[in-house]
Design an enzyme around this catalytic site. Structure first.
Site, PDB file in Angstrom:
ATOM      1  CG  HIS A  88      -3.368   2.998   2.310  1.00 53.03           C
ATOM      2  ND1 HIS A  88      -3.708   2.696   1.020  1.00 53.03           N
ATOM      3  CD2 HIS A  88      -3.484   1.844   3.024  1.00 53.03           C
ATOM      4  CE1 HIS A  88      -4.014   1.409   0.949  1.00 53.03           C
ATOM      5  NE2 HIS A  88      -3.888   0.882   2.149  1.00 53.03           N
ATOM      6  CB  CYS A 148      -0.931  -0.004   1.201  1.00 54.63           C
ATOM      7  SG  CYS A 148      -2.029  -1.407   1.166  1.00 54.63           S
ATOM      8  CG  ASN A 156      -6.553  -1.304   1.134  1.00 54.05           C
ATOM      9  OD1 ASN A 156      -5.872  -0.755   0.265  1.00 54.05           O
ATOM     10  ND2 ASN A 156      -6.038  -1.870   2.213  1.00 54.05           N
TER      11      ASN A 156
HETATM   12  N1  ACO Z   1     -17.531  -9.909   9.070  1.00 48.17           N
HETATM   13  C1  ACO Z   1     -17.921 -10.230  10.314  1.00 48.17           C
HETATM   14  N2  ACO Z   1     -17.028 -10.506  11.287  1.00 48.17           N
HETATM   15  C2  ACO Z   1     -15.717 -10.448  10.981  1.00 48.17           C
HETATM   16  C3  ACO Z   1     -15.265 -10.135   9.687  1.00 48.17           C
HETATM   17  C4  ACO Z   1     -16.227  -9.851   8.715  1.00 48.17           C
HETATM   18  N3  ACO Z   1     -15.904  -9.522   7.458  1.00 48.17           N
HETATM   19  N4  ACO Z   1     -13.915 -10.161   9.693  1.00 48.17           N
HETATM   20  C5  ACO Z   1     -13.532 -10.482  10.918  1.00 48.17           C
HETATM   21  N5  ACO Z   1     -14.624 -10.675  11.716  1.00 48.17           N
HETATM   22  C6  ACO Z   1     -14.671 -11.033  13.110  1.00 48.17           C
HETATM   23  C7  ACO Z   1     -13.409 -11.743  13.588  1.00 48.17           C
HETATM   24  O1  ACO Z   1     -13.502 -13.124  13.308  1.00 48.17           O
HETATM   25  C8  ACO Z   1     -13.435 -11.442  15.079  1.00 48.17           C
HETATM   26  O2  ACO Z   1     -14.365 -12.325  15.686  1.00 48.17           O
HETATM   27  P1  ACO Z   1     -14.043 -12.960  17.135  1.00 48.17           P
HETATM   28  O3  ACO Z   1     -13.978 -11.761  18.045  1.00 48.17           O
HETATM   29  O4  ACO Z   1     -15.205 -13.837  17.348  1.00 48.17           O
HETATM   30  O5  ACO Z   1     -12.738 -13.659  16.984  1.00 48.17           O
HETATM   31  C9  ACO Z   1     -14.045 -10.040  15.156  1.00 48.17           C
HETATM   32  O6  ACO Z   1     -14.718  -9.835  13.903  1.00 48.17           O
HETATM   33  C10 ACO Z   1     -13.014  -8.953  15.339  1.00 48.17           C
HETATM   34  O7  ACO Z   1     -11.945  -9.175  14.423  1.00 48.17           O
HETATM   35  P2  ACO Z   1     -10.693  -8.212  14.378  1.00 48.17           P
HETATM   36  O8  ACO Z   1      -9.735  -8.747  13.353  1.00 48.17           O
HETATM   37  O9  ACO Z   1     -10.188  -8.000  15.780  1.00 48.17           O
HETATM   38  O10 ACO Z   1     -11.395  -6.888  13.842  1.00 48.17           O
HETATM   39  P3  ACO Z   1     -10.780  -5.472  13.707  1.00 48.17           P
HETATM   40  O11 ACO Z   1     -11.613  -4.512  14.440  1.00 48.17           O
HETATM   41  O12 ACO Z   1      -9.286  -5.456  13.959  1.00 48.17           O
HETATM   42  O13 ACO Z   1     -10.997  -5.166  12.163  1.00 48.17           O
HETATM   43  C11 ACO Z   1      -9.715  -5.131  10.115  1.00 48.17           C
HETATM   44  C12 ACO Z   1     -10.365  -5.997  11.188  1.00 48.17           C
HETATM   45  C13 ACO Z   1     -10.821  -4.341   9.443  1.00 48.17           C
HETATM   46  C14 ACO Z   1      -8.999  -6.018   9.127  1.00 48.17           C
HETATM   47  C15 ACO Z   1      -8.711  -4.152  10.787  1.00 48.17           C
HETATM   48  O14 ACO Z   1      -7.872  -4.870  11.650  1.00 48.17           O
HETATM   49  C16 ACO Z   1      -7.860  -3.393   9.790  1.00 48.17           C
HETATM   50  O15 ACO Z   1      -8.339  -2.533   9.071  1.00 48.17           O
HETATM   51  N6  ACO Z   1      -6.547  -3.652   9.798  1.00 48.17           N
HETATM   52  C17 ACO Z   1      -5.574  -2.882   9.003  1.00 48.17           C
HETATM   53  C18 ACO Z   1      -5.659  -3.146   7.525  1.00 48.17           C
HETATM   54  C19 ACO Z   1      -4.593  -2.340   6.820  1.00 48.17           C
HETATM   55  O16 ACO Z   1      -4.380  -1.172   7.104  1.00 48.17           O
HETATM   56  N7  ACO Z   1      -3.820  -2.964   5.969  1.00 48.17           N
HETATM   57  C20 ACO Z   1      -2.659  -2.265   5.416  1.00 48.17           C
HETATM   58  C21 ACO Z   1      -2.683  -2.142   4.011  1.00 48.17           C
HETATM   59  S1  ACO Z   1      -3.058  -3.634   3.146  1.00 48.17           S
HETATM   60  C22 ACO Z   1      -1.666  -3.975   2.158  1.00 48.17           C
HETATM   61  O17 ACO Z   1      -0.579  -3.484   2.350  1.00 48.17           O
HETATM   62  C23 ACO Z   1      -1.870  -4.952   1.056  1.00 48.17           C
END
Ligand code: ACO
Length: 333
Positions: A260, A116, A290
């Site tokens: 980003h 990214c 994204n």
């Molecule tokens: N729908 C429903 N529930 C979901 C989903 C979904 N799509 N995805 C995950 N969950 C659940 C998980 O299983 C978890 O359930 P549990 O508590 O029963 O285990 C719960 O939701 C919370 O999951 P988290 O992973 O803790 O959720 P979080 O609030 O961290 O959000 C996310 C996840 C959106 C991926 C976030 O962590 C994020 O945006 N991370 C950064 C992404 C990013 O910036 N990437 C960099 C660039 S990408 C690149 O370089 C290619």
């Protein structure tokens, strides 16, 4: 910059594939809800490229539009740099495919892989080529077909990404010219300690493709979302502050921040951290998700075309991605 040369963005272009996939569409594919996706990420829909539309097709379209916008003839492009982690093929570069599609016969071409952060890495590389190596015109593109590298059964990743491309034309001005002051500062960083947190585990030289890797879906993107989130906020906040101060500016001088477009909660946290209100950020992740290396140039093109960013504005780009890689750039448009 000290060299007397100013490297300016003289044209922008972008491309989004026609097909739109909404959160409701995703509800039919994986165990998720529109409500979860929107509240956790801010994303409502994303564009998905057609089966016969590889990354270079989107890169070429965005690139052509940027050249028209800049009024630059395709023969005058000296270098094409394509930032992507979803190349048409591992070999050759997507930049070479793009060159052929747009007919930029006189350019030399290569890809940059910094996830990214790729667009800012490519911008910095192009700046160096123009400042120190005598080249005059660079076409810098961020383009991704994330849909080809996503496990459509993994709800933790498939709801986040979209396809698209954005491009800028960079040209050399000098201090005697009127107009934009161009690229003012940049901060580019990496930390290879975290390579496993955002990766395609197989398909490379470490673990070549095999029946087993295919069965285990190791060619698809894997991400430790939670840890990435925390690092993203800290690193992007610090890089943004460093780039603004390196440009000799304060936060009040920044007319628009283009971060980003990964997650609205990350963007909100950065806004709090660097104390620039969210209203001064330009966001389009609600509509495009994204798009990895395409994210910033796509948003920049939109913001220029819809008047949110104007000539003379000082814009702060800030990015974070796999590697880890991150950075920030300040540009006067
Ligand atoms: N729908 C429903 N529930 C979901 C989903 C979904 N799509 N995805 C995950 N969950 C659940 C998980 O299983 C978890 O359930 P549990 O508590 O029963 O285990 C719960 O939701 C919370 O999951 P988290 O992973 O803790 O959720 P979080 O609030 O961290 O959000 C996310 C996840 C959106 C991926 C976030 O962590 C994020 O945006 N991370 C950064 C992404 C990013 O910036 N990437 C960099 C660039 S990408 C690149 O370089 C290619």
């Amino acid at each position: 910059m000290g060299s007397g040369k100013r490297i300016c963005i003289t044209g922008t272009g972008s491309y989004l594939p026609e097909r739109i996939m909404t959160n409701q569409d995703l509800e039919k594919l994986v165990d998720t809800t529109d409500e979860w996706i929107e509240t956790r990420t801010g994303i409502k829909e994303r564009h998905i490229a057609a089966a016969d539309e590889p990354t270079s097709a989107m890169a070429a379209e965005a690139g052509k539009r940027a050249l028209v916008d800049a009024g630059v003839a395709v023969e005058d492009v000296d270098v094409i740099i394509c930032a992507t982690i979803t190349p048409d093929r591992i070999l050759p570069s997507t930049a070479c495919y793009t060159q052929h599609r747009i007919g930029a016969k006189n350019a030399f071409c290569f890809d940059v892989a910094a996830a990214c952060s790729g667009f800012l890495y490519a911008l910095k590389t192009a700046e160096g080529l123009l400042v120190a190596n005598g080249y005059k015109t660079a076409l810098v593109i961020g383009a991704e077909k994330m849909s080809a590298f996503i496990d459509w059964e993994d709800r933790g990743t498939c709801v986040l990404f979209g396809d698209g491309a954005g491009a800028v034309v960079l040209t050399v001005g000098d201090d005697s010219d009127a107009g934009s002051r161009g690229l003012l500062s940049s901060v580019i960083k990496s930390d290879g300690e975290y390579t496993d947190l955002l990766t395609y585990p197989a398909g490379g030289s470490e673990t070549p493709a095999s029946e087993e890797t295919l069965k285990d879906k190791l060619h698809f993107l894997k991400m430790g979302g939670n840890t990435v989130f925390k690092h993203a906020v800290r690193c992007m906040g610090a890089a943004a502050e460093e780039a603004v101060s390196k440009a000799g500016l304060t936060k009040d001088d920044i007319d628009c921040v283009i971060p980003h477009q990964a997650n609205l909660r990350i963007i909100q946290a950065i806004s709090d951290r660097i104390d620039i209100p969210l209203g001064r950020f330009y966001n389009n992740l609600e509509r495009v998700g994204n798009t990895t290396a395409a994210s910033v140039p796509l948003a920049l093109d939109e913001a220029l075309k819809n008047g949110r960013v104007k000539k003379g504005d000082k814009v702060l780009f800030v990015v974070f991605g796999g590697g880890f890689t991150w950075g920030a750039t300040v540009v006067e448009i």
